[in-house]
Design an enzyme around this catalytic site. Structure first.
Site, PDB file in Angstrom:
ATOM      1  N   GLY A  32       0.951  -1.125   0.128  1.00  0.00           N
ATOM      2  CA  GLY A  32      -0.084  -0.024   0.062  1.00  0.00           C
ATOM      3  C   GLY A  32       1.016   1.214  -0.102  1.00  0.00           C
ATOM      4  N   GLN A  82       2.930  10.133   1.044  1.00  0.00           N
ATOM      5  CA  GLN A  82       4.323   9.350   1.097  1.00  0.00           C
ATOM      6  C   GLN A  82       5.227   9.634  -0.293  1.00  0.00           C
ATOM      7  OE1 GLN A  82       2.241   5.244   2.191  1.00  0.00           O
ATOM      8  NE2 GLN A  82       4.366   5.217   3.090  1.00  0.00           N
ATOM      9  N   CYS A 119       5.967   0.415   7.487  1.00  0.00           N
ATOM     10  CA  CYS A 119       5.455   1.447   6.689  1.00  0.00           C
ATOM     11  C   CYS A 119       6.766   1.838   5.845  1.00  0.00           C
ATOM     12  CB  CYS A 119       5.030   2.637   7.415  1.00  0.00           C
ATOM     13  SG  CYS A 119       4.375   4.151   6.489  1.00  0.00           S
ATOM     14  N   LEU A 120       6.592   2.043   4.650  1.00  0.00           N
ATOM     15  CA  LEU A 120       7.602   2.460   3.661  1.00  0.00           C
ATOM     16  C   LEU A 120       8.280   3.658   3.968  1.00  0.00           C
ATOM     17  CD1 LEU A 120       6.262   1.384   0.262  1.00  0.00           C
ATOM     18  CD2 LEU A 120       7.789   0.015   1.604  1.00  0.00           C
ATOM     19  N   HIS A 169      -4.548   1.321   7.680  1.00  0.00           N
ATOM     20  CA  HIS A 169      -3.271   1.808   7.477  1.00  0.00           C
ATOM     21  C   HIS A 169      -2.949   3.080   6.773  1.00  0.00           C
ATOM     22  CE1 HIS A 169       1.342   1.414   8.192  1.00  0.00           C
ATOM     23  NE2 HIS A 169       1.306   2.222   6.865  1.00  0.00           N
ATOM     24  N   GLU A 170      -3.387   2.846   5.413  1.00  0.00           N
ATOM     25  CA  GLU A 170      -3.259   3.916   4.139  1.00  0.00           C
ATOM     26  C   GLU A 170      -4.159   4.985   4.374  1.00  0.00           C
ATOM     27  OE1 GLU A 170      -0.826   3.604   2.553  1.00  0.00           O
ATOM     28  OE2 GLU A 170      -0.759   1.623   2.980  1.00  0.00           O
ATOM     29  N   HIS A 205      -2.794   7.628   6.701  1.00  0.00           N
ATOM     30  CA  HIS A 205      -1.739   8.519   6.195  1.00  0.00           C
ATOM     31  C   HIS A 205      -2.532   9.642   5.542  1.00  0.00           C
ATOM     32  CE1 HIS A 205       2.121   6.591   6.076  1.00  0.00           C
ATOM     33  NE2 HIS A 205       1.688   5.281   5.618  1.00  0.00           N
TER      34      HIS A 205
HETATM   35 NI    NI Z   1       2.494   3.477   5.908  1.00  0.00          NI
END
Ligand code: NI
Length: 184
Positions: free
Chosen positions: A45, A50, A99-100, A141-142, A145
């Site tokens: 995701g 991000q 998380c990236l 989660h997304e 963000h």
């Molecule tokens: Ni994340």
């Protein structure tokens, strides 16, 4: 095109993202770039903040998780635009997340296991759907963000204290991972 991924400490990750309007320029291209950036970083995701944009857009591809026991992930490649969660329900379960934008940190995060969400797809067609289980977790989660929330905001105070130094280093630009990043 692979975009740099913004790392913990960058202020864009803390902004509440705005709904986009239908005249948003190059939406298809942005979504393609977000998927490409996510695959390159081995993620499932990725949300617009991000990649430095405060727009309510995120993408998810769960199809790599498909197997005999999990046929529901087949072809689950979706863009969520102007998403708004209507309700959260069900049991609260804790599962490890990463998380990236926070590379190298994985923590157990409690979340409801059912959500109802309204969103537009990449063709700006409206949807209102219920998602459960791990899918609901990834969406939440997304979705966090685009509200400026990170998974580390939802972990216990003790765990947070244990990763405090790592996070401080990250926000000072000390980060190592295999994809291109942008630090604060
Ligand atoms: Ni994340």
């Amino acid at each position: 095109m692979i975009l740099p991924i913004y790392i913990y400490g960058h202020p864009v990750l803390r902004k509440e993202a705005k709904d986009i309007d239908p005249s948003y320029p190059n939406l298809k291209e942005l979504i393609d770039n977000m998927f490409e950036t996510m695959y390159n970083a081995d993620g499932i995701g990725l949300a617009a903040p991000q990649v430095g944009l405060d727009d309510r857009i995120f993408v998810i591809d769960l199809s790599p998780l498909e197997d005999e026991e999990n046929p529901q992930y087949k072809g689950f490649k979706k863009a969520f635009i102007n998403a708004h969660i209507i309700s959260r329900s069900g049991n609260i379960a804790s599962t490890e997340e990463g998380c990236l934008s926070i590379p190298g940190i994985n923590e157990s995060v409690p979340r409801e296991d059912e959500i109802e969400i309204e969103y537009l797809d990449e063709n700006l067609m409206p949807h209102k759907e219920i998602f459960t289980g791990f899918t609901a977790r990834v969406i939440q989660h997304e979705y966090d963000h685009i509200d400026g929330i990170l998974f580390i905001d939802r972990i216990s105070a003790i765990r947070k204290r244990l990763i405090k130094a790592k996070l401080a280093n990250m926000s000072k630009g000390k980060v190592s991972c295999h994809y291109r990043v942008r630090t604060a």
